[in-house]
Design an enzyme around this catalytic site. Structure first.
Site, PDB file in Angstrom:
ATOM      1  CG  HIS A  15      14.578  55.813 -32.085  1.00 36.51           C
ATOM      2  ND1 HIS A  15      15.516  56.152 -33.041  1.00 36.51           N
ATOM      3  CD2 HIS A  15      15.145  54.835 -31.335  1.00 36.51           C
ATOM      4  CE1 HIS A  15      16.614  55.415 -32.850  1.00 36.51           C
ATOM      5  NE2 HIS A  15      16.409  54.614 -31.833  1.00 36.51           N
ATOM      6  CG  ASN A  16       7.466  59.809 -34.289  1.00 41.33           C
ATOM      7  OD1 ASN A  16       6.442  59.153 -34.414  1.00 41.33           O
ATOM      8  ND2 ASN A  16       7.453  61.113 -34.073  1.00 41.33           N
ATOM      9  CE  LYS A  19       8.920  62.482 -37.837  1.00 32.88           C
ATOM     10  NZ  LYS A  19      10.288  62.991 -37.853  1.00 32.88           N
ATOM     11  CG  ASP A  75      14.548  66.791 -39.532  1.00 32.19           C
ATOM     12  OD1 ASP A  75      14.511  66.152 -38.471  1.00 32.19           O
ATOM     13  OD2 ASP A  75      14.710  68.014 -39.567  1.00 32.19           O
ATOM     14  CB  SER A  76       8.658  66.193 -40.972  1.00 31.12           C
ATOM     15  OG  SER A  76       8.506  65.238 -39.960  1.00 31.12           O
ATOM     16  CG  PHE A 161       1.998  61.607 -34.851  1.00 27.71           C
ATOM     17  CD1 PHE A 161       3.226  62.227 -35.014  1.00 27.71           C
ATOM     18  CD2 PHE A 161       1.485  60.864 -35.906  1.00 27.71           C
ATOM     19  CE1 PHE A 161       3.933  62.118 -36.205  1.00 27.71           C
ATOM     20  CE2 PHE A 161       2.193  60.748 -37.106  1.00 27.71           C
ATOM     21  CZ  PHE A 161       3.418  61.367 -37.244  1.00 27.71           C
ATOM     22  CE1 TYR A 163       3.712  72.542 -32.531  1.00 29.94           C
ATOM     23  CE2 TYR A 163       4.876  70.486 -32.979  1.00 29.94           C
ATOM     24  CZ  TYR A 163       4.827  71.742 -32.400  1.00 29.94           C
ATOM     25  OH  TYR A 163       5.925  72.198 -31.699  1.00 29.94           O
ATOM     26  CG  HIS A 189       4.047  66.927 -43.923  1.00 31.94           C
ATOM     27  ND1 HIS A 189       2.870  66.509 -43.344  1.00 31.94           N
ATOM     28  CD2 HIS A 189       4.994  66.804 -42.951  1.00 31.94           C
ATOM     29  CE1 HIS A 189       3.103  66.160 -42.080  1.00 31.94           C
ATOM     30  NE2 HIS A 189       4.374  66.320 -41.829  1.00 31.94           N
ATOM     31  NE  ARG A 190       6.417  61.641 -41.778  1.00 37.28           N
ATOM     32  CZ  ARG A 190       5.789  62.354 -40.839  1.00 37.28           C
ATOM     33  NH1 ARG A 190       4.525  62.129 -40.573  1.00 37.28           N
ATOM     34  NH2 ARG A 190       6.429  63.272 -40.160  1.00 37.28           N
TER      35      ARG A 190
END
Length: 204
Positions: A15-16, A19, A75-76, A161, A163, A189-190
């Protein structure tokens, strides 16, 4: 052997919006129709695991079962070495307020805790991403990516977005929030986890 993704539709169990847009952008060259869980009004399952892969599995399998589509979940979070890996899976929890998520508050907490711990620069940290793709029959695959760096204060930059404004990747003198989004996606990372997913599920 990684199971290949057939058909052009992929549900991203998030829901982000940040992301979702990152994943959509990275997958654009593959002609995949990416739809978000929020756009399908799917409920957000409770994340009860204490690992990234555990929580990613919960979200992916719930979405795949609910829709009959292959579902990709992410999940990150950020792990800070001087804080023994915190906030880790609780990265988003540090930003929770009754009025929604406030990442400026979360970044301030991280900086305050580093000060309290007497951590001196470089304050090393890692952004970590675990992707799980689940099929309606219960099969899943896991892909992980890590971006090492250090935390800076005061925060800098308007992009990104979470951090991003306090995270300076290794080899760079700017934060993720000061980067062009396309540049960030190449090293993030993503981006790394999605590249592994693409190689596994779309590659030859």
């Amino acid at each position: 052997m990684t199971r290949k993704l057939e058909g052009g539709k992929l549900l991203v169990a998030t829901h982000n919006k940040g992301k979702l847009s990152e994943i959509r952008e990275i997958l654009a060259p593959f002609g995949v129709d990416v739809v978000g869980a929020g756009e399908m009004d799917l409920p957000e399952p409770e994340e009860t695991e204490d690992t990234f892969v555990g929580n990613a599995r919960i979200k992916a399998h719930a979405a795949a079962k609910a829709t009959g589509l292959p579902a990709l979940s992410d999940d990150s979070g950020i792990t800070i070495d001087a804080l023994n890996g915190a906030p880790g899976v609780y990265t988003a929890d540090w930003a929770e307020t009754p009025a929604g998520r406030d990442f400026k508050m979360a970044m301030t907490r991280a900086n305050d805790e580093l000060n309290a711990a007497g951590a001196t620069p470089p304050r090393t940290a890692q952004f970590r991403c675990t992707l799980v793709i689940a099929w309606p029959d219960g099969h899943d695959e896991v892909f992980e990516g890590v971006m090492p760096g250090q935390l800076v204060w005061p925060i800098r930059g308007e992009h990104g977005f979470g951090y991003d404004p306090m995270f300076q990747p290794d080899g760079y003198s700017i934060t993720c929030a000061e980067m062009d989004p396309a540049e960030k996606n190449k090293i993030s990372h993503r981006g790394k986890a999605v590249a592994k997913f693409v190689q596994g599920c779309f590659g030859g």
